[in-house]
Design a protein around this motif. Structure first.
Motif, PDB file in Angstrom:
ATOM      1  N   CYS A  56       7.967  -0.845   8.371  1.00 55.24           N
ATOM      2  CA  CYS A  56       7.694  -0.362   7.012  1.00 55.24           C
ATOM      3  C   CYS A  56       7.991   1.127   6.841  1.00 55.24           C
ATOM      4  N   GLY A  57       8.517   1.766   7.879  1.00 55.68           N
ATOM      5  CA  GLY A  57       8.812   3.195   7.781  1.00 55.68           C
ATOM      6  C   GLY A  57       7.574   4.056   7.823  1.00 55.68           C
ATOM      7  N   LEU A  58       6.502   3.536   8.407  1.00 58.82           N
ATOM      8  CA  LEU A  58       5.253   4.273   8.529  1.00 58.82           C
ATOM      9  C   LEU A  58       5.057   4.725   9.974  1.00 58.82           C
ATOM     10  N   THR A  59       4.096   5.598  10.191  1.00 53.65           N
ATOM     11  CA  THR A  59       3.862   6.168  11.516  1.00 53.65           C
ATOM     12  C   THR A  59       2.634   5.541  12.161  1.00 53.65           C
ATOM     13  N   LEU A 111       3.256  -6.573  18.059  1.00 54.41           N
ATOM     14  CA  LEU A 111       3.836  -6.841  16.739  1.00 54.41           C
ATOM     15  C   LEU A 111       3.173  -6.023  15.646  1.00 54.41           C
ATOM     16  N   VAL A 112       1.925  -5.630  15.848  1.00 51.96           N
ATOM     17  CA  VAL A 112       1.252  -4.785  14.849  1.00 51.96           C
ATOM     18  C   VAL A 112       1.957  -3.441  14.759  1.00 51.96           C
ATOM     19  N   ALA A 113       2.241  -2.840  15.898  1.00 56.00           N
ATOM     20  CA  ALA A 113       2.969  -1.564  15.902  1.00 56.00           C
ATOM     21  C   ALA A 113       4.376  -1.747  15.342  1.00 56.00           C
ATOM     22  N   LEU A 114       5.039  -2.842  15.694  1.00 53.80           N
ATOM     23  CA  LEU A 114       6.390  -3.085  15.183  1.00 53.80           C
ATOM     24  C   LEU A 114       6.377  -3.266  13.666  1.00 53.80           C
ATOM     25  N   ALA A 115       5.334  -3.882  13.133  1.00 57.88           N
ATOM     26  CA  ALA A 115       5.229  -4.046  11.675  1.00 57.88           C
ATOM     27  C   ALA A 115       5.076  -2.706  10.984  1.00 57.88           C
ATOM     28  N   LEU A 122       0.827  -1.213   0.000  1.00 60.62           N
ATOM     29  CA  LEU A 122       0.000   0.000   0.000  1.00 60.62           C
ATOM     30  C   LEU A 122       0.860   1.261   0.000  1.00 60.62           C
ATOM     31  N   LYS A 123       1.991   1.193   0.669  1.00 61.60           N
ATOM     32  CA  LYS A 123       2.889   2.356   0.733  1.00 61.60           C
ATOM     33  C   LYS A 123       3.349   2.784  -0.652  1.00 61.60           C
ATOM     34  N   GLN A 124       3.465   1.837  -1.560  1.00 58.05           N
ATOM     35  CA  GLN A 124       3.913   2.135  -2.921  1.00 58.05           C
ATOM     36  C   GLN A 124       2.853   2.870  -3.735  1.00 58.05           C
ATOM     37  N   GLN A 148       9.321   5.077  20.269  1.00 55.46           N
ATOM     38  CA  GLN A 148       8.765   5.247  18.919  1.00 55.46           C
ATOM     39  C   GLN A 148       7.335   5.774  18.949  1.00 55.46           C
ATOM     40  N   LEU A 149       6.567   5.379  19.964  1.00 57.26           N
ATOM     41  CA  LEU A 149       5.159   5.761  19.987  1.00 57.26           C
ATOM     42  C   LEU A 149       4.889   7.050  20.740  1.00 57.26           C
TER      43      LEU A 149
END
Length: 410
Positions: A86-89, A78-82, A60-62, A361-362
């Motif tokens: 992906c370099g998303l926020t 793991l959802v937040a880590l994923a 989706l990022k693409q 990170q959060l």
């Protein structure tokens, strides 16, 4: 007397049989069988549910310059880590009071032109409010990713959960309804998105022999140890050791790192899954019938709430999510039950902002309902290995701590 070495798993996973390992026993491919079960054109197999989410987000990022992903403030870390991988926020949405659903007002407020996707989470076999999520996502031009990691086989308005949003993913990890020890499955509504997901997977998840050998050996170990007489070794002893040290995150396996394997699933594990999946529908039906009886017992206990099915949904029942009246009452119950080998535990220890390894990170978030959900909820296994007498004992303990606490507060 109860067998001191009998250990009930915290979730009702489909046990493997030795004949699932028989290479001469022919069956349709795992992807074909899962596609038929989910009533979708195709299923894409990945090495874990987290890997499936990473492939979905990378794809989706693409397609967009948007870089934010909204997820519940109480879900698997793991959802937040994923998302971070992906370099998303990650953008955390508070829950509705006493529920695992997103708070509609919070979700609406968080949506803006930078939101790439909203992750709708079906938690613990239950089905979330998809109407709410999809309508908000459509208004703001965001994709909907269904996290059905714990809800393979659940139904929303006659359709399988995980197949309604733009993309859905499922976990095939240890203890799940169907397991490859570690595995995941991806589905998508749009044929162009399905093709893009396949291309992303072929690019970032190559075949890695060492990883596949490791997972194959773990799957064999799972077959040997996933039974009441052996789980004390693989699950019970590490749990008790962590609890003695008051390492609650480690006790339930929430101590994740940012290192997430990405690799293809080999034919050995695919074939085992393909043979096991034929038993899944009957297994889920049996769990549902058992859950109906056990839910009535739990609901007879005053001042507790069992998270159930919303109108128009039919969940799976790997375990029960039980909301206790206060954190103190929840912990009184856990003091008696967590180490009793009866499948009583906690799901995720914290709301996402409260994990030390995610805080940098959060950042800080005002998510009081998510924190309350984490603080008052315990889970009870719906495993067929949990004997009737043991379930009644669990109910007696819950009723007792509630009664004593209420009497002391008067």
């Amino acid at each position: 007397m109860r067998d001191a070495w009998r250990e009930v798993p915290p979730t009702a996973g489909l046990p493997l049989r030795w004949r699932d390992f028989n290479p001469r026993r022919k069956s349709p491919s795992l992807e074909e069988s899962l596609a038929a079960f989910l009533e979708v054109p195709s299923v894409q197999l990945e090495c874990s549910g987290t890997a499936a989410l990473i492939i979905a987000l990378t794809t989706l990022k693409q397609t967009s310059s948007r870089r934010s992903v909204i997820l519940p403030a109480y879900t698997c870390p793991l959802v937040a880590l994923a998302v971070l991988h992906c370099g998303l926020t990650p953008v955390l949405c508070d829950l509705a009071p006493g529920s695992f659903d997103d708070c509609a007002e919070s979700l609406e407020r968080l949506c803006n032109t930078d939101v790439l996707a909203i992750i709708a989470t079906h938690l613990g076999g239950r089905v979330c409010d998809l109407d709410r999520v999809t309508s908000i996502a459509q208004r703001h031009g965001a994709f909907v990713i269904e996290d059905a990691a714990q809800s393979l086989g659940a139904v929303w308005r006659g359709r399988k959960a995980g197949t309604i949003g733009d993309i859905g993913f499922f976990s095939l990890a240890a203890g799940k309804g169907l397991t490859l020890y570690e595995g995941g499955a991806l589905v998508a509504r749009d044929p162009a998105v399905r093709k893009a997901l396949e291309e992303t997977s072929s690019r970032i998840a190559p075949y890695q022999l060492l990883w596949e050998w490791r997972r194959a050996l773990q799957l064999i170990g799972y077959r040997l140890l996933y039974r009441p007489g052996m789980l004390r070794i693989a699950y019970g002893l590490p749990l008790r050791r962590a609890l003695r040290k008051r390492q609650f995150t480690a006790a339930i396996g929430d101590d994740f790192t940012s290192s997430i394997p990405l690799h293809r699933v080999g034919s050995f594990r695919r074939n085992i899954g393909a043979r096991a999946v034929t038993r899944l529908p009957a297994f889920l039906d049996a769990l549902s019938m058992q859950a109906a009886i056990r839910r009535r017992l739990l609901r007879s206990i005053p001042r507790i709430a069992v998270i159930g099915d919303a109108e128009g949904t039919r969940g799976t029942w790997p375990f029960f999510m039980v909301m206790m009246p206060t954190t103190e009452v929840r912990d009184l119950a856990l003091n008696q039950l967590w180490t009793a080998g009866a499948g009583v535990t906690r799901l995720f220890i914290h709301a996402l902002p409260d994990y030390p390894y995610l805080q940098a990170q959060l950042g800080t978030h005002h998510v009081p309902n998510a924190r309350d959900f984490a603080a008052r909820m315990l889970t009870i296994s719906n495993s067929p290995w949990l004997l009737k007498a043991d379930f009644h004992r669990i109910c007696d303990v819950l009723a007792g701590v509630v009664t004593v606490s209420f009497a002391n507060s008067r």
